[in-house]
Design an enzyme around this catalytic site. Structure first.
Site, short mmCIF file in Angstrom:
data_model
loop_
_atom_site.label_atom_id
_atom_site.label_comp_id
_atom_site.label_asym_id
_atom_site.label_seq_id
_atom_site.Cartn_x
_atom_site.Cartn_y
_atom_site.Cartn_z
N ASP A 1 -5.57 2.51 -3.56
CA ASP A 1 -6.74 2.42 -2.68
C ASP A 1 -6.89 3.67 -1.83
O ASP A 1 -7.95 3.89 -1.23
CB ASP A 1 -6.71 1.14 -1.82
CG ASP A 1 -5.54 1.07 -0.86
OD1 ASP A 1 -4.65 1.93 -0.92
OD2 ASP A 1 -5.51 0.12 -0.05
N ASP B 1 -0.93 1.25 -4.78
CA ASP B 1 -1.94 0.27 -5.22
C ASP B 1 -3.31 0.90 -5.44
O ASP B 1 -4.29 0.20 -5.67
CB ASP B 1 -2.02 -0.91 -4.25
CG ASP B 1 -2.60 -0.53 -2.90
OD1 ASP B 1 -2.31 0.59 -2.42
OD2 ASP B 1 -3.34 -1.34 -2.30
N ASP C 1 -1.97 6.41 -3.80
CA ASP C 1 -0.83 5.62 -3.34
C ASP C 1 -0.53 4.52 -4.37
O ASP C 1 -1.25 4.38 -5.37
CB ASP C 1 -1.09 5.06 -1.94
CG ASP C 1 -2.21 4.04 -1.89
OD1 ASP C 1 -2.99 3.96 -2.86
OD2 ASP C 1 -2.32 3.33 -0.88
N SER D 1 0.82 -1.20 0.00
CA SER D 1 0.00 0.00 0.00
C SER D 1 0.86 1.26 0.00
O SER D 1 1.64 1.48 -0.91
CB SER D 1 -0.97 -0.03 1.19
OG SER D 1 -1.94 0.98 1.07
#
Length: 567
Positions: free
Chosen positions: A298, A296, A294, A144
């Site tokens: 999310d 990824d 960010d 993340s």
């Protein structure tokens, strides 16, 4: 002695020569060896996450291998006599593609049909694809928003949401029973299918259906977008263009996926530093909104202009309030709001979200920290209408077609809100002030205290124990009214000297509520070596009907709380 013994086991088969040599290089480095081997990396917060490197407390092919092998056995037990399918995605981090292939090989070696994306994809796309392919689970290789030396394994179940109890506990027991020589690393090619661009169009269509507004606005706002070297570069510009946005300025130096994240200290849009280049570009180009995600995709950061024309980064609570109020206002105008509608947030987020729900006369569901709990509520409430969910850590979700926080769809919604408001002669900042005039002004701050390694974990444990056993009687001259302890499932009201049961799963979270309605939540991070303090203060009304003066007063109250708690 136990640590060195464990390390020496990694210096022979079944570990490969490369891993053996890496461990041997640590043998005489006491602190590094201890941190790498003092425990097994823990399965929690939907998977495992940690620093990459050799050792039982690190992310490497063997620690990931144990998780993948354990998952394979668990899937076979849960879905007996069925064809089991798993979807695997990965982000732009160093070794993400390599780790994704290892996990794919292990699952396929265990006769599980694997659908592996052929290049980096976002977490929300993985969540959606699990459901569209009717897979049994999904995995995304990511850490993340963590620093570059981290990576991880996030696990999703067949509903597209992160794995939750009791499944995570059952799975952890199996993982812990796996021996390294039991991991099947040799994959079966006939069990592997690669997913390509044909899946992207379907995902983009869903994102648009969730966030696009029926409006006459021209969609001519000027947008600066940064992917912070992550996956959203493949989705957000395409989606915005499909909807009709033409003034999209991409931050070029951050547009190439790069696991070293060379232009930022940390690829976390919660941090103003991460969006500094984008904001500078927006100022030069006279843009109206900055959006950044960010690695990824999310988490979403949004910067907008204030009344002086300066860009400010909205905190997660502000964005959550703006988005939920906007979506519910649209539903109200269309006379669609009904008793089955609900929004969701977490116990450490701002209390303002409950006021939003109350204003529109719908339910607000509060969960433990982590979007997996909101995903669980969506799954459990199939006969109700999930409108929006959010948490203070820059995670938002619109509708129920995706089951984890989704920066892709949320980015489109942010631009749509900006466009609709511009057509009305307003800005997103103006809209935020309007919300505060309805709900009362709020201000929040997150304090992170980082303590690394074994000694750091012990310090965090000691701090939590002290706050639990010795709560202050007053903070900032306001009496402590109640203490919520989610580890022991009770709320203690000091005035009544009475305990009430908390009906949420146990979690190491402590919340102080003061007489002036200030709220301080304390918890250790589930993914990083830090303890977090979430501070929220509020007033009934604006000071002299002026946001600047009101904000200054609220900030001073937070400063006093920080000082008294010695943070």
């Amino acid at each position: 002695m136990k640590i060195k013994k464990s390390a020496l086991e990694w210096c022979r088969a079944p570990f490969d020569l490369n891993m053996q040599n890496q461990v041997k290089s640590l043998i005489n480095k006491e602190t590094e060896l201890k941190d790498a081997f003092y425990k097994d990396i823990e399965f929690g917060t939907g998977g495992i996450r940690g620093i990459m490197g050799p050792g039982t407390n690190r992310i490497n092919k063997y620690t990931l291998g144990k998780v993948a092998q354990g998952l394979s056995l668990y899937l076979k037990d849960q879905f007996r006599y069925k064809k089991i399918k798993a979807v695997i995605a990965y982000d732009s981090r160093n070794k993400s593609e390599y780790f994704a292939q290892i996990v794919a090989n292990i699952l396929s070696a265990n006769s599980i049909q694997v659908f592996l994306f052929n290049s980096l994809r976002s977490t929300p796309q993985l969540s959606y694809t699990i459901r569209s392919l009717k897979a049994n689970c999904g995995i995304v290789i990511t850490a993340s928003h963590n620093p570059p030396d981290y990576n991880g394994f996030k696990l999703y179940w067949k509903n597209g949401g992160q794995i939750v109890p009791p499944k995570d506990i059952e799975l952890e027991e199996i993982i812990n029973s796996i021996k390294y020589n039991e991991i099947l690393f040799e994959g079966k090619k006939d069990k592997l299918t690669h997913l390509g661009k044909n899946t992207d169009a379907q995902f983009h269509k869903v994102c648009i259906s969730l966030a696009k507004q029926k409006t006459n606005s021209k969609r001519d706002i000027k947008i600066v977008f940064t992917s912070l070297h992550g996956t959203s570069i493949n989705s957000i510009p395409v989606i915005l263009e499909k909807v009709g946005y033409k003034n999209i300025s991409i931050v070029k130096e951050q547009s190439t996926p790069n696991g070293n994240f060379p232009t930022v200290l940390s690829p976390n849009p919660e941090e103003p530093e991460a969006l500094k280049i984008a904001v500078n570009q927006a100022q030069k180009e006279n843009a109206e909104i900055v959006i950044g995600t960010d690695p990824d995709s999310d988490r979403l950061g949004i910067a907008v202009k204030n009344e002086d024309g300066d860009f400010i980064l909205l905190n997660g609570n502000q964005t959550m309030m703006i988005m939920s109020h906007f979506l519910l206002s649209v539903r109200k105008e269309k006379k669609l709001i009904n008793s089955k509608d609900y929004i969701a947030s977490t116990i450490v987020s701002s209390p303002v979200i409950k006021k939003v729900a109350s204003y529109f006369k719908i339910n607000c569901i509060l969960t433990l920290t982590g979007f997996k709990w909101i995903g669980k509520e969506i799954e459990n409430r199939k006969n109700e209408n999930f409108i929006f969910g959010g948490e203070e850590s820059f995670g938002y979700l619109i509708g129920n077609k995706i089951r984890d926080k989704d920066a892709i769809t949320s980015a489109l919604l942010a631009c749509e809100i900006g466009s609709v408001l511009k057509c009305q002669g307003k800005t997103i900042f103006d809209f935020m002030i309007e919300c505060y005039k309805i709900y009362g002004p709020y201000k929040e701050r997150l304090i992170n205290k980082i303590f690394t390694g074994k000694s750091g974990a012990e310090k965090i444990h000691k701090m939590m124990s002290n706050f639990r056993k010795n709560p202050p009687k007053t903070i900032n001259e306001s009496k402590l009214e109640s203490v919520e302890d989610y580890l022991f499932s009770y709320k203690y009201c000091l005035k009544k000297n009475k305990k009430y049961k908390l009906n949420l799963p146990k979690a190491n979270v402590l919340i102080y509520i003061l007489k002036d309605k200030s709220k301080i939540a304390i918890r250790p991070s589930g993914t990083e070596p830090k303890i977090k303090f979430y501070i929220s203060v509020n007033k009934k009304n604006f000071k002299y009907n002026n946001w600047k003066l009101t904000e200054l007063e609220l900030e001073k109250r937070i400063d006093s709380i920080v000082k008294e708690l010695k943070l």
